[in-house]
Motif scaffolding. Structure first.
Motif, PDB file in Angstrom:
ATOM      1  N   ASP A   1     123.999 100.624  47.997  1.00 26.96           N
ATOM      2  CA  ASP A   1     124.990  98.863  48.329  1.00 26.96           C
ATOM      3  C   ASP A   1     123.862  97.603  47.864  1.00 26.96           C
ATOM      4  O   ASP A   1     122.958  97.533  48.979  1.00 26.96           O
ATOM      5  CB  ASP A   1     125.158  99.041  49.531  1.00 26.96           C
ATOM      6  N   ARG A   2     123.454  96.854  46.805  1.00 25.27           N
ATOM      7  CA  ARG A   2     122.271  96.074  46.845  1.00 25.27           C
ATOM      8  C   ARG A   2     122.310  94.971  48.385  1.00 25.27           C
ATOM      9  O   ARG A   2     121.426  94.462  49.156  1.00 25.27           O
ATOM     10  CB  ARG A   2     122.175  95.455  45.728  1.00 25.27           C
ATOM     11  N   ALA A   3     123.842  94.557  47.953  1.00 23.69           N
ATOM     12  CA  ALA A   3     123.744  93.105  49.063  1.00 23.69           C
ATOM     13  C   ALA A   3     123.630  93.840  50.422  1.00 23.69           C
ATOM     14  O   ALA A   3     123.285  92.575  51.456  1.00 23.69           O
ATOM     15  CB  ALA A   3     125.073  93.034  49.064  1.00 23.69           C
ATOM     16  N   ALA A   4     124.174  94.603  50.918  1.00 21.07           N
ATOM     17  CA  ALA A   4     124.013  95.655  52.190  1.00 21.07           C
ATOM     18  C   ALA A   4     122.805  95.710  52.797  1.00 21.07           C
ATOM     19  O   ALA A   4     122.542  95.145  53.679  1.00 21.07           O
ATOM     20  CB  ALA A   4     124.312  96.443  52.332  1.00 21.07           C
TER      21      ALA A   4
ATOM     22  N   GLY B   1     119.504  96.794  39.918  1.00 21.75           N
ATOM     23  CA  GLY B   1     119.551  95.035  40.589  1.00 21.75           C
ATOM     24  C   GLY B   1     118.602  95.090  41.516  1.00 21.75           C
ATOM     25  O   GLY B   1     117.790  95.911  42.183  1.00 21.75           O
ATOM     26  N   VAL B   2     117.835  93.679  41.378  1.00 22.67           N
ATOM     27  CA  VAL B   2     117.294  93.341  42.837  1.00 22.67           C
ATOM     28  C   VAL B   2     117.671  91.578  43.374  1.00 22.67           C
ATOM     29  O   VAL B   2     118.424  90.725  42.759  1.00 22.67           O
ATOM     30  CB  VAL B   2     115.716  92.751  41.539  1.00 22.67           C
ATOM     31  N   SER B   3     116.635  92.577  44.388  1.00 25.72           N
ATOM     32  CA  SER B   3     117.428  90.317  45.690  1.00 25.72           C
ATOM     33  C   SER B   3     115.720  90.377  46.144  1.00 25.72           C
ATOM     34  O   SER B   3     115.049  90.609  46.414  1.00 25.72           O
ATOM     35  CB  SER B   3     118.301  91.142  46.896  1.00 25.72           C
TER      36      SER B   3
ATOM     37  N   HIS C   1     114.822  96.519  44.960  1.00 28.01           N
ATOM     38  CA  HIS C   1     115.166  96.908  43.786  1.00 28.01           C
ATOM     39  C   HIS C   1     115.285  98.133  43.838  1.00 28.01           C
ATOM     40  O   HIS C   1     115.076  99.086  44.532  1.00 28.01           O
ATOM     41  CB  HIS C   1     113.504  96.763  42.678  1.00 28.01           C
ATOM     42  N   VAL C   2     117.165  97.957  43.754  1.00 29.90           N
ATOM     43  CA  VAL C   2     118.012  99.188  43.808  1.00 29.90           C
ATOM     44  C   VAL C   2     118.391  99.743  42.488  1.00 29.90           C
ATOM     45  O   VAL C   2     118.606  99.199  41.034  1.00 29.90           O
ATOM     46  CB  VAL C   2     118.954  98.957  44.821  1.00 29.90           C
ATOM     47  N   ASP C   3     118.545 101.072  42.795  1.00 31.52           N
ATOM     48  CA  ASP C   3     119.634 100.824  41.422  1.00 31.52           C
ATOM     49  C   ASP C   3     121.321 101.279  41.734  1.00 31.52           C
ATOM     50  O   ASP C   3     121.446 101.596  42.944  1.00 31.52           O
ATOM     51  CB  ASP C   3     119.722 103.627  41.611  1.00 31.52           C
TER      52      ASP C   3
ATOM     53  N   ALA D   1     120.503  93.486  55.668  1.00 28.99           N
ATOM     54  CA  ALA D   1     119.611  93.436  56.633  1.00 28.99           C
ATOM     55  C   ALA D   1     118.834  93.521  56.556  1.00 28.99           C
ATOM     56  O   ALA D   1     117.562  93.005  57.463  1.00 28.99           O
ATOM     57  CB  ALA D   1     119.952  94.655  56.425  1.00 28.99           C
ATOM     58  N   PHE D   2     117.836  93.318  55.493  1.00 28.32           N
ATOM     59  CA  PHE D   2     115.930  92.542  55.412  1.00 28.32           C
ATOM     60  C   PHE D   2     115.862  91.362  54.675  1.00 28.32           C
ATOM     61  O   PHE D   2     115.528  91.143  55.760  1.00 28.32           O
ATOM     62  CB  PHE D   2     115.758  93.389  54.018  1.00 28.32           C
ATOM     63  N   ARG D   3     116.747  90.921  54.546  1.00 27.97           N
ATOM     64  CA  ARG D   3     116.939  89.438  55.184  1.00 27.97           C
ATOM     65  C   ARG D   3     116.607  89.193  56.982  1.00 27.97           C
ATOM     66  O   ARG D   3     116.391  88.590  56.944  1.00 27.97           O
ATOM     67  CB  ARG D   3     117.817  88.567  54.226  1.00 27.97           C
ATOM     68  N   ARG D   4     117.615  89.566  57.622  1.00 29.97           N
ATOM     69  CA  ARG D   4     117.600  89.103  58.553  1.00 29.97           C
ATOM     70  C   ARG D   4     116.476  89.681  59.585  1.00 29.97           C
ATOM     71  O   ARG D   4     116.067  88.725  60.976  1.00 29.97           O
ATOM     72  CB  ARG D   4     119.005  89.827  59.452  1.00 29.97           C
TER      73      ARG D   4
END
Length: 220
Positions: A203-206, A19-21, A196-198, A210-213
């Protein structure tokens, strides 16, 4: 082989579920905040990434260590007009506040960049046999817990076939046994980031929250 990192959700065999955020922020704000702290935009990216890695560990119910080493590519002088890249190891502080993280990272990168450029690239990796060997070893490495990369992009907006390009999003490569990669590119006054995460293990959302904050705090 040396094991600098204990067994963790951040490392291991990867699944087919990724997944990618995407997160972006005002580049001028990040640069100004970093300058006041004696840091760079790349240092700010690393400080925000530290918050993301910390969130991944917490979401997995793992203990958060004081720091996490990550691999950061460093541009080297060109050889025969070809791009050359070295590697810088940065230990991300995970327990500190975001600005303390930034200052600690900046103190490392000031000397680590010089050392990485002096060392250059690994000659072993230039041939297929060496690259194959390094790839096999990397699948079981415990020296770095993640990859973080930042590439300067165009300062002015571009167009593709006459259509304006409003955003430019990078996606980090997941390689070896690493399950989280963070990439950033600057474009037209924005710093655009891809996480980019496995998602089978992370937990991609978590991580993205945190990164966005933290990136928002680093742009004020």
């Amino acid at each position: 082989m040396a094991r600098g990192i204990p067994d963790t959700v951040l490392l291991g065999p990867r699944s087919a579920h990724h997944g990618v955020s995407f997160v972006d922020v005002d580049l001028v704000g990040v640069a100004a905040h970093a300058h006041r702290r004696g840091a760079s935009v790349n240092d700010s990216l690393l400080a925000a990434a530290a918050g993301g890695y910390r969130a991944a560990l917490i979401a997995a119910g793992e203990e958060v260590p004081p720091e996490l080493p990550v691999s950061v590519p460093v541009a080297l002088p060109r050889r025969n007009e070809a791009n050359a890249v070295g590697v810088m190891l940065v230990r991300l502080p995970l327990a500190a506040s975001v600005d303390d993280r930034l200052e600690g990272i900046a103190a490392q990168t000031r000397t680590a960049k010089i050392a990485a450029r002096a060392q250059g690239t690994l000659e072993l990796m230039r041939g297929p046999v060496g690259a194959h060997l390094m790839n096999r070893l990397a699948k079981h490495q415990h020296l770095v817990g993640g990859f973080v990369t930042n590439v300067p992009g165009p300062a002015e907006p571009l167009a593709l076939a006459g259509a304006p390009m409003t955003h430019l999003w990078p996606v980090a490569v997941l390689a070896a046994n690493v399950r989280i990669g963070v990439a950033a590119v600057s474009y037209a006054g924005r710093l655009s980031c891809g996480i980019h995460v496995d998602s089978e293990f992370i937990d991609r959302a978590a991580v993205a929250t945190a990164f966005r904050r933290d990136l928002a705090l680093l742009s004020r």
